[in-house]
Design an enzyme around this catalytic site. Structure first.
Site, PDB file in Angstrom:
ATOM      1  N   LYS A 153      -5.953   9.760 -14.534  1.00  0.00           N
ATOM      2  CA  LYS A 153      -4.686  10.526 -14.054  1.00  0.00           C
ATOM      3  C   LYS A 153      -3.370   9.616 -14.666  1.00  0.00           C
ATOM      4  O   LYS A 153      -3.388   8.291 -14.344  1.00  0.00           O
ATOM      5  CB  LYS A 153      -4.575  10.805 -12.701  1.00  0.00           C
ATOM      6  N   SER A 204      -2.156  18.289  -7.707  1.00  0.00           N
ATOM      7  CA  SER A 204      -1.376  17.816  -9.008  1.00  0.00           C
ATOM      8  C   SER A 204      -2.398  17.027 -10.054  1.00  0.00           C
ATOM      9  O   SER A 204      -1.852  16.645 -11.074  1.00  0.00           O
ATOM     10  CB  SER A 204      -0.249  16.728  -8.707  1.00  0.00           C
ATOM     11  N   SER A 255      -4.499  16.744  -3.510  1.00  0.00           N
ATOM     12  CA  SER A 255      -4.212  16.974  -5.046  1.00  0.00           C
ATOM     13  C   SER A 255      -5.658  16.387  -5.790  1.00  0.00           C
ATOM     14  O   SER A 255      -5.369  16.528  -6.864  1.00  0.00           O
ATOM     15  CB  SER A 255      -3.115  16.207  -5.592  1.00  0.00           C
TER      16      SER A 255
END
Length: 484
Positions: free
Chosen positions: A74, A149, A173
């Site tokens: 990420k 997210s 998330s």
């Protein structure tokens, strides 16, 4: 292409150890798929360096099942010499000079980083639509969100572009996008995985965790991520353990709780029906499942808004156009540098949260709002701890609906917080929680179930998760042409 990426990691590992394939073969397939993809799962690729690493890995390591495996990271996790943007214009030219601890562990275990995944800007959102680089798409239906997210990480693994991915979980998330895309996503106990090198959103809530295709692969990745880190004062000194050790065991005699709030009218009937089917299966398999009340969890979203926005306003104060990242090019004075850099560098959602957070922390408001929220947060943690005195695990749906259209809920950003209403309580209490897919909806979208454990009892979560996984045997496809 030989579709090596669609095999289990045990099968891939055997091919690597027997030298029937090489890490380069995996990378060839990985980058071929990414370059053909329309998912917008990645912000930055690490292609040249990935091949360099593959060429210099040495001999296959029979006892290291992760050797030579591709992994996506990420884009709010620092990677030395590889652009790290947090999906924000203000960091779109930022190249870190150091690796996050989890990245060091990945490299030390001979995994290969293939790129940085798309996400909500600074992890603020629940659909990844706040990304400066556009939203990633759900492999099951390109018109729907991948969640947030960690939407890019979810999209990459669910779309067959990567075997593994790292996500971060501040208010659900990892688990929420895992639910929307049919993955296993683990949010570990707070402090279990070092946050050093994670670009902070809300420091008391953030946690890094694995996103994978199945439970065994998830536990195998978590095995190498955990451990005390002197560079992160919130990291735990808990000894390492093998999180795969209970996988495959029987669950007879386990006591499992279901919070009534998790099965209330806030959840769609279709999701509740499928969760009830799992509950019936667990009872038939010898587990005790009972419905209980957990105090204050209905207040978790409100508490999250106060705590997370307050901490975000503090953490993002460092982005001023002076030290690194985007800087306004034609300022008239130093005040212009600060104001214009932040006005142009941050997206609307991030600016909204900074402004609200600054108000929450200003003067007497800090005691009125933030301190009070932290007090009630402590009460939520105590309520969970009371439940774990009687029950081994807690289960319930991960999300209130399946993934919705990319164009939905765009007019009211506050509605997006309700996407995380079932997952935020886990972050409030600092507990481990994992999503596993348990069904497909009538419109062929994944439905996820959340398994919550007591602090540092991830292995017990994996035990139940693997049992449910084997019983349901969903065999979800992992290619971008998933709808075909």
């Amino acid at each position: 292409m030989n579709n090596y990426l669609d095999k289990s990691i045990k099968e891939i590992h055997e091919l690597l150890v027997n030298r029937k394939i090489t890490p380069k073969d995996l990378l060839d397939e990985t980058f071929y798929r990414i370059e053909k993809s329309e998912l917008n799962a990645f912000i930055t690729l690490n292609k040249e360096e990935a091949y360099n690493v593959a060429e210099n890995l040495g001999d296959p390591e029979e006892n290291n099942i992760l050797w030579g495996m591709p992994i996506a990271v990420k884009d709010n996790i620092s990677t030395k010499d590889l652009r790290t943007t947090c999906a924000s214009h203000i960091l779109d030219n930022y190249i870190p000079v150091y690796d996050a601890t989890v990245v060091e562990k990945i490299k030390n275990n001979k995994m290969i980083i293939i790129g940085k995944t798309n996400m909500d800007e600074f992890a603020m959102g629940s659909s990844s639509r706040t990304s400066y680089f556009g939203a990633p798409k759900n492999p099951w239906n390109h018109e729907k969100i991948a969640g947030g997210s960690s939407g890019g990480s979810a999209s990459a693994v669910a779309g067959g572009l990567s075997i593994f991915a790292l996500g971060t979980d501040t208010g659900g998330s990892i688990r929420q996008p895992a639910s929307y895309t049919g993955l296993v996503g683990m949010k570990p106990t707070y402090g279990r995985v070092s946050r050093y090198g994670l670009i902070a959103f809300a420091s008391s809530l953030d946690q890094i965790g694995p996103m994978t295709r199945n439970v065994y692969e998830n536990a195998s990745l978590l095995n190498i991520l955990v451990g005390e880190d002197e560079r992160d004062l919130t990291s735990s000194s808990k000894e390492k353990e093998d999180f795969t050790r209970f996988i495959g065991e029987d669950i007879k005699g386990m006591k499992i709780a279901v919070p009534n709030y998790f099965m209330s009218d806030i959840v769609s009937n279709e999701i509740k029906e499928n969760i009830n089917k799992v509950i019936d299966m667990l009872k038939e398999s010898g587990a005790t499942v009972e419905f209980i009340d957990i105090k204050y969890i209905e207040n978790a979203v409100t508490l999250y808004q106060i705590i997370a926005m307050g901490e975000a306003s503090s953490n993002l104060a460092r982005y001023d156009g002076i030290r690194y990242g985007y800087s306004f090019e034609n300022p008239e004075n130093i005040e212009d540098v600060y104001l214009e850099t932040r006005r142009l560098g941050f997206g609307d959602e991030v600016k909204r949260r900074i402004m609200v957070g600054s108000y929450i922390l200003s003067g007497e408001n800090a005691k009125k709002y933030y301190d009070k929220a932290m007090s009630i947060r402590s009460d939520i943690a105590k309520s969970f701890k009371e439940a774990f005195k009687e029950y081994d695990l807690i289960i319930g749906p991960t999300t209130t609906t399946t993934a919705y259209n990319l164009t939905d809920k765009m007019d009211d950003p506050l509605k997006s917080f309700l996407d995380d209403v079932l997952v935020i309580p886990v972050n409030m209490a600092g507990l481990p929680g994992m999503n596993i897919p348990v069904a497909l909806s009538d419109d062929k979208m994944p439905i996820g179930m959340q398994i919550i454990g007591n602090s540092f009892e991830e292995a017990k979560i994996y035990k139940l998760g693997s049992f449910i996984e084997s019983k349901l045997n969903l065999e979800l496809p992992r290619k971008e042409n998933i709808n075909e």
